[in-house]
Motif scaffolding. Structure first.
Motif, short mmCIF file in Angstrom:
data_model
loop_
_atom_site.label_atom_id
_atom_site.label_comp_id
_atom_site.label_asym_id
_atom_site.label_seq_id
_atom_site.Cartn_x
_atom_site.Cartn_y
_atom_site.Cartn_z
N UNK A 81 -29.15 -30.95 16.90
CA UNK A 81 -28.64 -32.31 16.91
C UNK A 81 -29.80 -33.26 17.22
N UNK A 82 -29.73 -34.51 16.81
CA UNK A 82 -30.82 -35.45 17.06
C UNK A 82 -31.18 -35.58 18.54
N UNK A 83 -30.15 -35.52 19.43
CA UNK A 83 -30.44 -35.66 20.86
C UNK A 83 -31.10 -34.42 21.44
N UNK A 84 -30.96 -33.30 20.77
CA UNK A 84 -31.63 -32.08 21.22
C UNK A 84 -33.08 -32.03 20.75
N UNK A 85 -33.30 -32.53 19.55
CA UNK A 85 -34.62 -32.41 18.92
C UNK A 85 -34.95 -33.72 18.21
N UNK A 86 -35.37 -34.73 18.97
CA UNK A 86 -35.66 -36.04 18.36
C UNK A 86 -36.83 -35.94 17.38
N UNK A 87 -36.76 -36.75 16.33
CA UNK A 87 -37.85 -36.78 15.37
C UNK A 87 -37.55 -37.73 14.23
N UNK A 88 -38.57 -38.02 13.42
CA UNK A 88 -38.44 -38.94 12.30
C UNK A 88 -37.97 -38.16 11.08
N UNK A 89 -36.69 -37.82 11.09
CA UNK A 89 -36.07 -37.03 10.03
C UNK A 89 -34.69 -37.59 9.72
N UNK A 90 -34.07 -37.07 8.68
CA UNK A 90 -32.68 -37.38 8.38
C UNK A 90 -31.82 -36.17 8.76
N UNK A 91 -30.51 -36.40 8.85
CA UNK A 91 -29.61 -35.33 9.29
C UNK A 91 -28.44 -35.16 8.34
N UNK A 92 -28.07 -33.89 8.11
CA UNK A 92 -26.88 -33.59 7.31
C UNK A 92 -25.64 -33.85 8.16
N UNK A 93 -24.50 -33.64 7.57
CA UNK A 93 -23.27 -33.71 8.35
C UNK A 93 -23.17 -32.48 9.25
N UNK A 94 -22.34 -32.58 10.28
CA UNK A 94 -22.17 -31.49 11.24
C UNK A 94 -21.30 -30.39 10.65
#
Length: 227
Positions: free
Chosen positions: A79-92
């Protein structure tokens, strides 16, 4: 030419899906390999996309950098809060249950707040936002390089409270490695996502379509059992 051979030829014509996987203790004599689930999910996504798969196996502190630098396409089960970074995210779509396992030699906590000031077995470089939020300044970590090593420290009595995903502790219990009298407290349950490199030629919408296809075919539920 058979249909399978045609698909194989088409996949070979496309660049591989670079599937990033975390490998603990990569530089040691006995690195902890990726799970069967991760290998299977990477291969399944590549098949849906009509591409070969290339596994990019890196230690935890380099996995996000691989996506940001364009050295990988996708990384799953975060999840973004677990592994911050300059990326996009799929749906959960990957369910995760984070728990605290308590040694039988100490009283079991009734709530997460009861863990204030207690030493918690955690994994180096991994964020536990729910614990951080509830425990605040009384949040005390005892880091290990991997979940397996954290488990070993807990079994050795280095600390009494171990933070793990539920599926990992269930495996340890099934293998008879957890002493009787333990207690499990659920911290939270959530569905995780996949991080997608902004430099990838495969967009988030395309990955989401591949994920949906795996769900509709019934393949994803079977893969989740491999964790």
């Amino acid at each position: 030419m058979t249909a399978l051979a045609t698909l194989t030829t088409q996949a070979a014509d496309k660049p591989p899906l670079r599937y990033v996987e975390k490998v603990d203790n990569l530089l040691t004599a006995a690195p902890q390999p990726p799970t069967t689930f991760q290998d299977t999910l990477g291969a399944a996504l590549a098949r849906q996309l009509g591409r070969p798969v290339q596994y990019v196996r890196l230690p935890r502190n380099r996995i996000m950098g691989a996506l940001e630098n364009g050295d990988g396409d996708i990384l799953c089960s975060y999840l973004p809060e677990w592994l911050p970074g300059d990326v996009e995210w799929t749906r959960a779509f990957i369910p995760i249950s984070e728990v605290v396992v308590t040694s039988p030699r100490v009283p079991a906590p009734a709530t997460v707040a009861d863990l204030r000031g207690k030493r918690l077995g955690t994994v180096l470089g991994f964020h536990y936002p729910e614990l951080e939020k509830i425990l605040g300044q009384d949040y005390i970590r005892d880091d290990a390089p991997s979940s397996n090593l954290s488990m070993r420290k807990w079994l050795a009595g280095r600390f009494d409270y171990l933070v793990l995903p539920r599926n990992l502790i269930d495996k340890q219990i099934a293998n008879g490695k957890v002493p009787p009298g333990y207690h499990i407290l659920t911290v939270y349950e959530v569905k995780t996502k996949c991080a997608v490199s902004r430099t990838s030629d495969i967009g988030v919408a395309t990955f989401n379509s591949a994920i949906e296809a795996l769900e509709k075919s019934g393949e994803l539920p079977k893969m989740l059992k491999l964790r």
